[in-house]
Design a protein around this motif. Structure first.
Motif, PDB file in Angstrom:
ATOM      1  N   LEU A  92      15.226  30.302  23.616  1.00  0.00           N
ATOM      2  CA  LEU A  92      15.509  31.678  23.206  1.00  0.00           C
ATOM      3  C   LEU A  92      16.202  31.723  21.845  1.00  0.00           C
ATOM      4  N   LYS A  93      17.163  30.831  21.640  1.00  0.00           N
ATOM      5  CA  LYS A  93      17.885  30.779  20.371  1.00  0.00           C
ATOM      6  C   LYS A  93      16.925  30.433  19.233  1.00  0.00           C
ATOM      7  N   THR A  94      16.085  29.442  19.443  1.00  0.00           N
ATOM      8  CA  THR A  94      15.116  29.039  18.419  1.00  0.00           C
ATOM      9  C   THR A  94      14.119  30.147  18.155  1.00  0.00           C
ATOM     10  N   LEU A 121      12.055  34.479  14.589  1.00  0.00           N
ATOM     11  CA  LEU A 121      11.794  35.893  14.305  1.00  0.00           C
ATOM     12  C   LEU A 121      12.594  36.370  13.094  1.00  0.00           C
ATOM     13  N   SER A 122      13.832  35.924  13.002  1.00  0.00           N
ATOM     14  CA  SER A 122      14.669  36.289  11.864  1.00  0.00           C
ATOM     15  C   SER A 122      14.077  35.746  10.565  1.00  0.00           C
ATOM     16  N   TYR A 123      13.651  34.469  10.582  1.00  0.00           N
ATOM     17  CA  TYR A 123      13.040  33.866   9.395  1.00  0.00           C
ATOM     18  C   TYR A 123      11.738  34.576   9.023  1.00  0.00           C
ATOM     19  N   MET A 124      10.966  34.973  10.026  1.00  0.00           N
ATOM     20  CA  MET A 124       9.710  35.677   9.765  1.00  0.00           C
ATOM     21  C   MET A 124       9.985  37.040   9.115  1.00  0.00           C
ATOM     22  N   ASP A 125      11.026  37.737   9.587  1.00  0.00           N
ATOM     23  CA  ASP A 125      11.406  39.014   8.982  1.00  0.00           C
ATOM     24  C   ASP A 125      11.824  38.828   7.528  1.00  0.00           C
ATOM     25  N   ILE A 126      12.625  37.801   7.285  1.00  0.00           N
ATOM     26  CA  ILE A 126      13.078  37.521   5.916  1.00  0.00           C
ATOM     27  C   ILE A 126      11.887  37.189   5.025  1.00  0.00           C
ATOM     28  N   LYS A 127      10.964  36.364   5.536  1.00  0.00           N
ATOM     29  CA  LYS A 127       9.781  35.991   4.758  1.00  0.00           C
ATOM     30  C   LYS A 127       8.935  37.222   4.455  1.00  0.00           C
TER      31      LYS A 127
END
Length: 87
Positions: free
Chosen positions: A29-31, A36-42
């Motif tokens: 879940l943490k990963t 998802l956070s990295y995908m949003d930033i990208k």
């Protein structure tokens, strides 16, 4: 006596296995949240890069080819584009 020892051992193994699975699930879940956070930033960065690229392509039409005079009309159009981007 052997039956009770076997039952206790199975309980300990079961509890240990359940805890391991719970910890593994938390790690997944943490990963997943990090991904998802990295995908949003990208996606945000990609959008800004595309926006800049589109702006650069539009603004180069004013200077492409032979040098043009910066007429009041061209400056007004470019200013409106910049204001629109900031909004």
């Amino acid at each position: 006596m052997k039956i009770r020892e076997s039952i206790e051992l199975l309980k300990e193994i079961s509890t240990s296995l359940a805890n391991s699975l719970r910890n593994a699930n938390n790690d997944v879940l943490k990963t997943s949240r990090q991904l998802l956070s990295y995908m949003d930033i990208k996606a945000t960065i990609d959008f800004k890069l595309m926006e800049e690229s589109a702006y650069d392509q539009k603004s180069t039409r004013y200077t492409r080819g032979k040098p043009q005079e910066w007429t009041d009309e061209l400056l007004k159009e470019l200013t409106l584009e910049v204001k629109h981007k900031k909004e």
